[in-house]
Every structure is written in structure tokens, then in C-alpha cells.
Design a protein around this motif. Structure first.
Motif, PDB file in Angstrom:
ATOM      1  N   ILE A  19       0.630  -1.311  -0.114  1.00  0.00           N
ATOM      2  CA  ILE A  19      -0.030   0.173   0.064  1.00  0.00           C
ATOM      3  C   ILE A  19       0.931   1.354   0.077  1.00  0.00           C
ATOM      4  CG2 ILE A  19      -1.643   1.410   1.404  1.00  0.00           C
ATOM      5  CD1 ILE A  19      -2.526  -1.349   2.567  1.00  0.00           C
ATOM      6  N   GLU A  21      -0.447   4.481  -0.167  1.00  0.00           N
ATOM      7  CA  GLU A  21      -1.550   5.528   0.528  1.00  0.00           C
ATOM      8  C   GLU A  21      -2.592   5.109   1.220  1.00  0.00           C
ATOM      9  OE1 GLU A  21      -4.283   8.350  -1.787  1.00  0.00           O
ATOM     10  OE2 GLU A  21      -2.473   9.683  -1.453  1.00  0.00           O
ATOM     11  N   VAL A  22      -2.854   5.752   2.191  1.00  0.00           N
ATOM     12  CA  VAL A  22      -4.161   5.204   2.995  1.00  0.00           C
ATOM     13  C   VAL A  22      -5.061   6.519   3.241  1.00  0.00           C
ATOM     14  CG1 VAL A  22      -5.191   4.434   5.253  1.00  0.00           C
ATOM     15  CG2 VAL A  22      -2.813   3.666   4.542  1.00  0.00           C
ATOM     16  N   VAL A  38      -7.234   2.510   0.067  1.00  0.00           N
ATOM     17  CA  VAL A  38      -6.120   2.444   0.066  1.00  0.00           C
ATOM     18  C   VAL A  38      -5.555   2.654  -1.367  1.00  0.00           C
ATOM     19  CG1 VAL A  38      -5.524   1.320   2.253  1.00  0.00           C
ATOM     20  CG2 VAL A  38      -5.802  -0.090   0.209  1.00  0.00           C
ATOM     21  N   GLU A  45      -7.186   1.730  -6.548  1.00  0.00           N
ATOM     22  CA  GLU A  45      -7.486   1.782  -5.544  1.00  0.00           C
ATOM     23  C   GLU A  45      -8.543   0.648  -4.906  1.00  0.00           C
ATOM     24  OE1 GLU A  45      -9.352   5.831  -5.832  1.00  0.00           O
ATOM     25  OE2 GLU A  45      -7.882   6.800  -4.490  1.00  0.00           O
ATOM     26  N   THR A  55      -7.603  -4.047   8.469  1.00  0.00           N
ATOM     27  CA  THR A  55      -7.631  -2.425   8.409  1.00  0.00           C
ATOM     28  C   THR A  55      -7.315  -1.766   9.755  1.00  0.00           C
ATOM     29  OG1 THR A  55      -9.502  -2.763   7.073  1.00  0.00           O
ATOM     30  CG2 THR A  55      -9.410  -0.443   7.943  1.00  0.00           C
TER      31      THR A  55
ATOM     32  N   LYS B  23      -5.161  11.846   4.231  1.00  0.00           N
ATOM     33  CA  LYS B  23      -4.425  10.815   3.368  1.00  0.00           C
ATOM     34  C   LYS B  23      -3.178  10.784   3.916  1.00  0.00           C
ATOM     35  CE  LYS B  23      -5.608  13.319  -0.246  1.00  0.00           C
ATOM     36  NZ  LYS B  23      -6.062  13.676  -1.718  1.00  0.00           N
TER      37      LYS B  23
END
Lengths: 62, 62
Positions: A19, A21-22, A38, A45, A55, B23
Motif C-alpha cells: 500500500i 497511500e491510506v 488504500v 485503489e 484495517t 491521506k
């Protein structure tokens, strides 16, 4: 950049791909549930189930 | 949706306006630092200093 509706129709419990980016969207007028999205290493995505173990672990690491 | 470079030139220690999205971009090949970008209620985006007390508190709440 106003987020009108909920973005996630279906969610996954976990992802295996790395991942990069969250995104966490808190409940808001147009979408009353929290959404965790994510971005995967390949740019795709994916919506995650905010309540899944994966999560929760992920968010703890932030 | 590949995130080429670092997105944040300057960051703020905190914001007062309500936040609708958080983000978190982990360090990656093209940007070796973690970046925290929030979307504010009015749709604007703001980079936060990942090390500020405010940001750390924010991330804990996720």
C-alpha cells in the motif's frame, strides 16, 4: 474536491499488495459511514472494511 | 494515479477547520518522506507536519 456520496460500494477485508497511500474519510453529511481507501503500489485503489482486523492494524501503524 | 513526487512543499503544524479526509502517503521511491494531507470541510487540501503534536493526535484517532 467536495466528496459528494459514499465512495465505497463493496469493501475487502484485506489486501496483499503493498500500500502506498491510506485515505480515511470520516462520516459526513453525504456519507454517514467511515470509509478507508488504500492506493496500491500499482496505482489501483481499493476500499477496505473499516472494521476488519487488517484495517484496524493498518490504521494503528499510521 | 501513480504519485510521482513529494506533494507537500510546506506543511502546517495544525489546522483549525474541520477535517473530512486524512491521506497518509508512506515514503516511496519518488518521495522518501511520509506526507500527511488533510481535506478540509470546504474542500481545500492542506499538508500537515507529520511530526507535530496535532498530526500525531489526529492519526491516533484513526
Amino acid at each position: 474536491l467536495f466528496i459528494p456520496r459514499c465512495r465505497c460500494l463493496k469493501t475487502r477485508k484485506f489486501v496483499r499488495v503493498p500500500i502506498t497511500e491510506v485515505k480515511v474519510d470520516e462520516p459526513r453529511p453525504h456519507c454517514n459511514r467511515r470509509e478507508v481507501i488504500v492506493t496500491l503500489k500499482d496505482g489501483r485503489e481499493q476500499c477496505l472494511d473499516p472494521e476488519s482486523k487488517f484495517t484496524k492494524e493498518l490504521l494503528k501503524k499510521l
